[in-house]
Design a protein around this motif. Sequence first.
Motif, PDB file in Angstrom:
ATOM      1  N   MET A  65      41.582  41.224  52.480  1.00 40.22           N
ATOM      2  CA  MET A  65      41.223  40.312  51.399  1.00 40.22           C
ATOM      3  C   MET A  65      42.155  39.114  51.415  1.00 40.22           C
ATOM      4  SD  MET A  65      41.006  41.166  47.313  1.00 40.22           S
ATOM      5  CE  MET A  65      42.753  41.369  47.119  1.00 40.22           C
ATOM      6  N   ILE A  66      41.631  37.914  51.226  1.00 39.58           N
ATOM      7  CA  ILE A  66      42.483  36.741  51.117  1.00 39.58           C
ATOM      8  C   ILE A  66      43.404  36.927  49.919  1.00 39.58           C
ATOM      9  CG2 ILE A  66      42.456  34.280  50.548  1.00 39.58           C
ATOM     10  CD1 ILE A  66      40.025  33.988  52.270  1.00 39.58           C
ATOM     11  N   ALA A  67      44.661  36.649  50.096  1.00 36.14           N
ATOM     12  CA  ALA A  67      45.641  36.897  49.046  1.00 36.14           C
ATOM     13  C   ALA A  67      45.259  36.164  47.774  1.00 36.14           C
ATOM     14  CB  ALA A  67      47.025  36.430  49.514  1.00 36.14           C
ATOM     15  N   PRO A  68      45.296  36.851  46.611  1.00 37.14           N
ATOM     16  CA  PRO A  68      44.911  36.207  45.362  1.00 37.14           C
ATOM     17  C   PRO A  68      45.897  35.120  44.974  1.00 37.14           C
ATOM     18  CG  PRO A  68      45.870  38.365  44.942  1.00 37.14           C
ATOM     19  CD  PRO A  68      45.706  38.239  46.424  1.00 37.14           C
ATOM     20  N   ASN A  69      45.382  34.103  44.296  1.00 35.82           N
ATOM     21  CA  ASN A  69      46.236  33.064  43.750  1.00 35.82           C
ATOM     22  C   ASN A  69      47.188  33.723  42.750  1.00 35.82           C
ATOM     23  OD1 ASN A  69      47.227  30.976  42.009  1.00 35.82           O
ATOM     24  ND2 ASN A  69      45.613  29.640  42.818  1.00 35.82           N
ATOM     25  N   PRO A  70      48.505  33.520  42.893  1.00 36.61           N
ATOM     26  CA  PRO A  70      49.464  34.210  42.021  1.00 36.61           C
ATOM     27  C   PRO A  70      49.166  34.022  40.538  1.00 36.61           C
ATOM     28  CG  PRO A  70      50.599  33.102  43.816  1.00 36.61           C
ATOM     29  CD  PRO A  70      49.168  32.671  43.894  1.00 36.61           C
ATOM     30  N   SER A  71      48.629  32.860  40.138  1.00 37.74           N
ATOM     31  CA  SER A  71      48.393  32.596  38.730  1.00 37.74           C
ATOM     32  C   SER A  71      47.250  33.425  38.169  1.00 37.74           C
ATOM     33  CB  SER A  71      48.104  31.109  38.500  1.00 37.74           C
ATOM     34  OG  SER A  71      46.951  30.713  39.217  1.00 37.74           O
ATOM     35  N   PHE A  72      46.483  34.092  39.042  1.00 36.56           N
ATOM     36  CA  PHE A  72      45.357  34.895  38.572  1.00 36.56           C
ATOM     37  C   PHE A  72      45.538  36.376  38.890  1.00 36.56           C
ATOM     38  CE2 PHE A  72      43.460  30.697  39.715  1.00 36.56           C
ATOM     39  CZ  PHE A  72      43.371  30.240  38.403  1.00 36.56           C
ATOM     40  N   SER A  73      46.753  36.761  39.269  1.00 34.18           N
ATOM     41  CA  SER A  73      46.985  38.167  39.615  1.00 34.18           C
ATOM     42  C   SER A  73      47.097  39.033  38.368  1.00 34.18           C
ATOM     43  CB  SER A  73      48.249  38.301  40.470  1.00 34.18           C
ATOM     44  OG  SER A  73      49.366  37.769  39.785  1.00 34.18           O
ATOM     45  N   GLU A  74      47.412  38.428  37.209  1.00 34.87           N
ATOM     46  CA  GLU A  74      47.508  39.172  35.955  1.00 34.87           C
ATOM     47  C   GLU A  74      46.198  39.034  35.186  1.00 34.87           C
ATOM     48  OE1 GLU A  74      49.917  41.121  34.824  1.00 34.87           O
ATOM     49  OE2 GLU A  74      50.999  40.839  36.713  1.00 34.87           O
ATOM     50  N   VAL A  75      45.564  40.165  34.891  1.00 29.66           N
ATOM     51  CA  VAL A  75      44.294  40.145  34.161  1.00 29.66           C
ATOM     52  C   VAL A  75      44.581  40.136  32.666  1.00 29.66           C
ATOM     53  CG1 VAL A  75      42.096  41.315  33.824  1.00 29.66           C
ATOM     54  CG2 VAL A  75      43.270  41.466  36.031  1.00 29.66           C
ATOM     55  N   PRO A  76      43.963  39.211  31.908  1.00 32.26           N
ATOM     56  CA  PRO A  76      44.197  39.163  30.455  1.00 32.26           C
ATOM     57  C   PRO A  76      43.877  40.490  29.780  1.00 32.26           C
ATOM     58  CG  PRO A  76      43.041  37.194  31.185  1.00 32.26           C
ATOM     59  CD  PRO A  76      43.081  38.126  32.363  1.00 32.26           C
ATOM     60  N   ALA A  77      44.655  40.821  28.761  1.00 32.65           N
ATOM     61  CA  ALA A  77      44.482  42.096  28.067  1.00 32.65           C
ATOM     62  C   ALA A  77      43.119  42.212  27.409  1.00 32.65           C
ATOM     63  CB  ALA A  77      45.597  42.270  27.022  1.00 32.65           C
ATOM     64  N   ASP A  78      42.619  41.084  26.862  1.00 35.65           N
ATOM     65  CA  ASP A  78      41.315  41.168  26.189  1.00 35.65           C
ATOM     66  C   ASP A  78      40.193  41.445  27.188  1.00 35.65           C
ATOM     67  OD1 ASP A  78      41.509  38.685  27.380  1.00 35.65           O
ATOM     68  OD2 ASP A  78      40.734  37.560  25.660  1.00 35.65           O
ATOM     69  N   ALA A  79      40.364  41.019  28.448  1.00 34.70           N
ATOM     70  CA  ALA A  79      39.358  41.310  29.471  1.00 34.70           C
ATOM     71  C   ALA A  79      39.364  42.800  29.804  1.00 34.70           C
ATOM     72  CB  ALA A  79      39.631  40.490  30.729  1.00 34.70           C
ATOM     73  N   ARG A 106      35.166  22.545  42.063  1.00 37.44           N
ATOM     74  CA  ARG A 106      36.426  21.808  41.959  1.00 37.44           C
ATOM     75  C   ARG A 106      37.600  22.727  42.278  1.00 37.44           C
ATOM     76  NH1 ARG A 106      34.697  20.510  35.895  1.00 37.44           N
ATOM     77  NH2 ARG A 106      34.534  22.773  36.126  1.00 37.44           N
ATOM     78  N   ASP A 107      38.203  22.518  43.455  1.00 41.02           N
ATOM     79  CA  ASP A 107      39.354  23.306  43.875  1.00 41.02           C
ATOM     80  C   ASP A 107      39.162  24.781  43.515  1.00 41.02           C
ATOM     81  OD1 ASP A 107      41.862  23.938  44.887  1.00 41.02           O
ATOM     82  OD2 ASP A 107      42.851  23.606  42.950  1.00 41.02           O
ATOM     83  N   PRO A 108      38.098  25.397  44.000  1.00 37.07           N
ATOM     84  CA  PRO A 108      37.777  26.754  43.541  1.00 37.07           C
ATOM     85  C   PRO A 108      38.734  27.809  44.082  1.00 37.07           C
ATOM     86  CG  PRO A 108      36.362  26.161  45.374  1.00 37.07           C
ATOM     87  CD  PRO A 108      37.158  24.925  45.039  1.00 37.07           C
ATOM     88  N   LEU A 109      38.882  28.883  43.320  1.00 40.17           N
ATOM     89  CA  LEU A 109      39.510  30.083  43.852  1.00 40.17           C
ATOM     90  C   LEU A 109      38.510  30.710  44.807  1.00 40.17           C
ATOM     91  CD1 LEU A 109      41.603  32.441  43.849  1.00 40.17           C
ATOM     92  CD2 LEU A 109      40.214  33.470  42.038  1.00 40.17           C
ATOM     93  N   ARG A 110      38.909  30.909  46.058  1.00 38.88           N
ATOM     94  CA  ARG A 110      38.054  31.598  47.023  1.00 38.88           C
ATOM     95  C   ARG A 110      38.575  33.017  47.170  1.00 38.88           C
ATOM     96  NH1 ARG A 110      35.702  28.123  52.028  1.00 38.88           N
ATOM     97  NH2 ARG A 110      35.750  26.042  51.144  1.00 38.88           N
ATOM     98  N   ALA A 136      40.488  34.002  36.706  1.00 38.53           N
ATOM     99  CA  ALA A 136      40.248  32.602  37.069  1.00 38.53           C
ATOM    100  C   ALA A 136      39.141  31.996  36.213  1.00 38.53           C
ATOM    101  CB  ALA A 136      39.883  32.506  38.556  1.00 38.53           C
ATOM    102  N   ALA A 137      38.053  32.761  36.005  1.00 42.50           N
ATOM    103  CA  ALA A 137      36.944  32.255  35.190  1.00 42.50           C
ATOM    104  C   ALA A 137      37.394  31.984  33.763  1.00 42.50           C
ATOM    105  CB  ALA A 137      35.797  33.260  35.208  1.00 42.50           C
ATOM    106  N   LEU A 138      38.172  32.901  33.198  1.00 45.51           N
ATOM    107  CA  LEU A 138      38.634  32.714  31.814  1.00 45.51           C
ATOM    108  C   LEU A 138      39.587  31.542  31.683  1.00 45.51           C
ATOM    109  CD1 LEU A 138      39.111  36.455  30.768  1.00 45.51           C
ATOM    110  CD2 LEU A 138      37.389  34.845  29.923  1.00 45.51           C
ATOM    111  N   SER A 139      40.236  31.171  32.788  1.00 47.50           N
ATOM    112  CA  SER A 139      41.132  30.007  32.749  1.00 47.50           C
ATOM    113  C   SER A 139      40.364  28.698  32.913  1.00 47.50           C
ATOM    114  CB  SER A 139      42.182  30.122  33.858  1.00 47.50           C
ATOM    115  OG  SER A 139      41.595  29.829  35.118  1.00 47.50           O
ATOM    116  N   GLY A 140      39.045  28.787  33.168  1.00 48.86           N
ATOM    117  CA  GLY A 140      38.230  27.582  33.331  1.00 48.86           C
ATOM    118  C   GLY A 140      38.127  27.101  34.759  1.00 48.86           C
TER     119      GLY A 140
END
Length: 689
Positions: free
Chosen positions: A1-15, A201-205, A38-42
């Motif tokens: 798997m392509i390494a996840p973007n570090p800013s999206f490695s933590e899943v929000p608690a409400d999710a 726009r600069d998507p997370l792949r 990533a989706a929840l961050s817009g």
Amino acid sequence: MIAPNPSFSEVPADALAALHEKFGHKEFRAGQGEVVAAALSGKDVLCVMPTGAGKSLCFQVPALLREGVTLVVSPLIALMKDQVDGLLRRGIPAAEINSMVAPEDQERALDRASTGEVKLLYVAPERFKSERFRERMAGMKVSFVAIDEAHCISQWGHDFRPDYRRLGPAIELLGRPPVLALTATATREVQDDIVAQLSLRDPLRLISGVVRENLRFVVERVRGRDEKDDALWRHIRGSGASLVYCASRKQVERLHDWFRSKGLASRRYHAGLPDEERAEAQDAFLTGGAPLLVATNAFGMGVDRPDIRRVIHYEIPRTVEAYVQEAGRAGRDGLPSDCVLLFHAGDLHIQRWFLDAANPSREAVTEVFRVISELGERRLELTADEISKRCKIEVPSQAVNAALTALDKAALVRRGRRGENRAKIRVFPAIDELFGSEPVPPGLSRLLVFLSKQLGEGRERSVDLEEMADLLGRSEDTLRRGLQRLVELGRIAYVPPFRGRAMEVRAESMDEAVLDAVDFAALAEKRAREEKKLDQIVGYAQGGGCRANYLLEVFGDERAQPCGRCDACRATEKRRAKGPASPVEAKILTTVLRAVGAHDGRFGFKKLADHLVGSKAESIKGPLSRGATYGALAGRKRVAVEALLHDALDRGLLKMVTTRLAGDRTAQLVSLSISGREALVAATRAAVD
């Protein structure tokens, strides 16, 4: 798997809370959490995730946590219905809009979505053709747009659908909310095209495990139809359900009859069967537990039977994407399952035929234009078969359609779009009942009343059947059957629309010089891309390395490591356990490789085997009857030497190459692979040392 973007490695608690409360799962599977975060961050997201890995949760969970409605674009009505029904059972407000939903229910769904009462609204891409639908959506608060089967937007994908091209402008119309593009099959090239077509726009792949770890990939090479049938029979005799894919309807029919003659309860599915039989076969296999289905690639998208233990490809498919999607229908319950390809080099002929038909030559396009020109009419109602029969060179009907598409793009003709061919209907006055006509059943009576109100009585009217079916809330096929029954009852006169695609000739001149407007360079580029795709799947079948690894690398999954489960990995392990080849075995293999290298890509297995045993046959002459390797394995049986050649192919030391012969025929001939050349160089150096 392509390494996840570090800013999206933590899943929000409400999710995580929504996942547990609404869907009963305590944690996300690999890749799902990153997409949700990533989706929840817009952020825009491109997600390539295998069939059965849970792509739907990637947009269903975020939809619950944001204001507004999530618009889900899906190409399959049956899949929409399944997902909407599943969400409603979980207490999640969802709705669908497609041709099977009554107009008043469509309006009600849009009203509920606009007030926020519906959280997920499923629509078909064709909806964006409707100005009314676009107007309703323009004023709606859309939190996300989720595009399922996103590879359909790419003309380089294996299942391109032109209606997906409207999605880019539609997203802008909605105020450019975040976009989640999801698919199970998109090579790197297709991924780039999805990003461009949707203006992401600069998507997370996130490219996650395109092949699931419970799947075992096997390529079994066979040398003829009898051997292939034997292998097929051996595989399907295992426990559990089997899905067998064939390249043609004719092969589906043959195998279906063959299985039944052996007492197996086989079902069949292809586009040439009546709608009722296809629906019955699909229902029997997916929900009725039927153990065996033989099908073309017309069967598949949206298939959700969890316990398919094996998917067997009787012939090689045309692309790696198609293979991964079809094979991925095995083992969706997570239990070990097999994905088997029965490979015979001769099967490539049918895929070459399909490729040629979809990519007509300049000569074919010119010939189709000549046929049209000589008719001397501006509007033509001719089917592709009728045009094909008028051609002076061989141009199959599929190639005619492709040629007409090229002429359409060049504005030399305009092909009619679906719905432009209109039916003609005349409703007979009700006074006919005085003459003892057969009574109309209740369901047909409602249709007759509708026709009388819409069209009046006694006058012939021109009708768009697709539009009428939408108004009635029925499928077009159901409407056609109802109209035909009313004809039989003597209540209406009905002339069906032209079943082909009418065309309007727009070329100012009928001289062949106008063909300069056709972009033959683009046609050549398209053909080159499709040939590359065919080469990729042939490489999968012929390679000696890990099957799963090969597929992962094609899709850009950087996690690729030998799986240890496929036939190639097992064969490698057996060779290691056996130890190094004996000097005699090594010498024989080197001799085989030298013979192939000396006649690289010029002959098949049988002639190379004859060369090695020193055959004196009349067919072995010229370069085959001389050289250092001629007769080098004399004293051995030709069939045994041919087996050595096939073994070298199985180990990835040889490959098959397509060579064009006279009369536009092709043949599969034997060549050294890169690994074979490296092994031959190493053996030569060792001999010198």
